[in-house]
Write an enzyme that holds these catalytic residues in place. Structure first.
Site, PDB file in Angstrom:
ATOM      1  CG  ASP A  90      45.311  46.594   9.461  1.00  0.00           C
ATOM      2  OD1 ASP A  90      45.744  46.055   8.419  1.00  0.00           O
ATOM      3  OD2 ASP A  90      45.155  47.816   9.587  1.00  0.00           O
ATOM      4  CG  MET A  91      46.887  40.304   7.619  1.00  0.00           C
ATOM      5  SD  MET A  91      47.750  39.480   8.983  1.00  0.00           S
ATOM      6  CE  MET A  91      46.442  39.329  10.189  1.00  0.00           C
ATOM      7  CB  ILE A 119      42.727  42.402  -0.880  1.00  0.00           C
ATOM      8  CG1 ILE A 119      42.795  43.710  -1.660  1.00  0.00           C
ATOM      9  CG2 ILE A 119      41.291  41.958  -0.759  1.00  0.00           C
ATOM     10  CD1 ILE A 119      42.637  43.523  -3.140  1.00  0.00           C
ATOM     11  CE1 TYR A 185      44.228  43.292  -6.163  1.00  0.00           C
ATOM     12  CE2 TYR A 185      44.221  43.042  -8.550  1.00  0.00           C
ATOM     13  CZ  TYR A 185      44.004  42.519  -7.299  1.00  0.00           C
ATOM     14  OH  TYR A 185      43.570  41.230  -7.172  1.00  0.00           O
ATOM     15  CB  THR A 188      50.566  44.906  -4.722  1.00  0.00           C
ATOM     16  OG1 THR A 188      49.239  44.691  -5.192  1.00  0.00           O
ATOM     17  CG2 THR A 188      50.673  46.280  -4.102  1.00  0.00           C
ATOM     18  N   GLY A 218      41.428  35.218 -12.468  1.00  0.00           N
ATOM     19  CA  GLY A 218      40.707  36.125 -13.360  1.00  0.00           C
ATOM     20  C   GLY A 218      39.606  36.822 -12.580  1.00  0.00           C
ATOM     21  CG  ASP A 221      29.841  36.651  -8.175  1.00  0.00           C
ATOM     22  OD1 ASP A 221      29.838  37.891  -8.027  1.00  0.00           O
ATOM     23  OD2 ASP A 221      28.810  35.950  -8.137  1.00  0.00           O
ATOM     24  CB  THR A 222      34.747  38.782  -4.565  1.00  0.00           C
ATOM     25  OG1 THR A 222      35.525  39.621  -5.427  1.00  0.00           O
ATOM     26  CG2 THR A 222      35.314  37.375  -4.582  1.00  0.00           C
TER      27      THR A 222
END
Ligand SMILES: *[C@@H]1O[C@H](CO)[C@@H](O)[C@H](O)[C@H]1NC(C)=O
Ligand SMILES: *[C@@H]1O[C@H](CO)[C@@H](O)[C@H](O)[C@H]1NC(C)=O
Length: 305
Positions: A90-91, A119, A185, A188, A218, A221-222
């Site tokens: 876990d970063m 993320i 978001y 950051t 931009g 698609d995730t």
């Protein structure tokens, strides 16, 4: 054409050249390159892992889910990675950041690229992301999406200095323009831009030849993007771009030591460049893909979050 006409034509030609100029990318330059990519269980990170593998790099990937990492590294080996290893962690935790860079140092004996991409998923299943003053949520988000990027970069810089390596920061159009439902978001992503462009200045002043690339992405698609589009009923006219192409654009940008890359080019480039010229117009365009709000933030309704 008069003098003015020629001047304008020349200016336009220079501008077009500036916009379309793409430095030559030599895929062979990545053969054997030692790369760390964070956040590779799915999405853009997973695709970067495969693209680096195809190019014959030695790659260390990270994510929280070990089972996923095993699958991704197995596929990377099939695709031609000279080496494919992982650190499950876990970063958001300093010790996991340290373990990541330490493992690269031990297994690879050095580092050429650090690609910061992870993320933190939002554990809280919030329906509305209108800013509501939830400072604990903001804290967690900043730790994993901002703090850890700087921690990893700091740990890796001495190694990157030895190889004249590259730091690649996966940013967002939300790090360049105001984006509704994404205050935390965007904060950051703007913050990373500020930190890393200033770090670049200091590196130059110290004659340290480590390149810094900020990626303005931009709509890709995730899964998080699809969830976002659904939750906020974002217009279906906003088409998501494929993560594999996006991954390649990031890899090329790092390898050719660009200061910024834009993907998909049209949205990200125009968004970034038009912001200082016509901020109101651009902000309107960003809002216009969402339907009118049905409810106000809890800050104004007095409800608890
Ligand atoms: C910095 O390092 C890169 C990659 O090794 C190299 O191509 C470039 O020429 C170096 N820059 C300078 C100013 O020497
Ligand atoms: C790194 O870049 C410096 C210039 O900044 C150059 O003198 C040196 O030869 C380069 N080293 C490597 C290993 O490419």
């Amino acid at each position: 054409m008069g003098k003015l006409g020629w001047t304008l034509a020349l200016l336009l030609a220079v501008l077009a050249g500036y916009i379309w100029y793409e430095p030559a990318f030599d895929p062979k330059s990545l053969r054997g390159a030692r790369v760390v990519v964070t956040g590779c269980s799915t999405g853009i990170g997973e695709q970067m892992a495969y693209q680096y593998a195809r190019l014959g790099a030695r790659v260390l990937i990270t994510a929280r889910r070990e089972a996923r990492l095993k699958k991704v590294t197995a596929k990377m080996k099939d695709l031609g990675a000279l080496e494919a290893i992982y650190v499950a962690g876990d970063m958001g935790k300093p010790e996991d950041c340290e373990r990541t860079i330490q493992t690269a140092k031990e297994k690879f004996g050095g580092l050429d690229y650090l690609v910061l991409n992870h993320i933190g998923t939002n554990h809280k299943s919030k329906k509305a992301f209108l800013w509501d003053g939830d400072m604990d949520f903001l804290h967690d988000h900043v730790m994993i999406n901002y703090y850890s990027y700087i921690r990893l970069a700091s740990l890796a810089l001495p190694l990157l200095h030895q190889t004249n390596g590259s730091l690649v920061v996966v940013g967002s159009i939300a790090g360049k323009v105001g984006y509704p439902f994404a205050t935390f978001y965007a904060a950051t992503k703007f913050g990373l831009d500020g930190f890393f462009i200033s770090l670049r200045q200091e590196l130059v002043m110290q004659d340290i030849n480590v390149s810094v690339t900020y990626c303005v992405l931009g709509f890709i698609d995730t899964e998080p993007s699809r969830n976002f589009q659904e939750t906020f009923e974002m217009s279906k006219d906003v088409k998501a771009s494929p993560p594999s192409d996006c991954a390649m654009a990031i890899i090329k940008g790092g390898a050719t030591r660009q200061r910024e890359i834009y993907y998909p080019w049209r949205d990200a480039w125009f968004g970034t460049k038009l912001k200082p010229l016509v901020p109101g117009l651009l902000e309107h365009a960003m809002r216009s893909v969402f339907p009118p709000l049905k409810e106000k933030s809890h800050l104004f309704t007095g409800k608890k979050h």
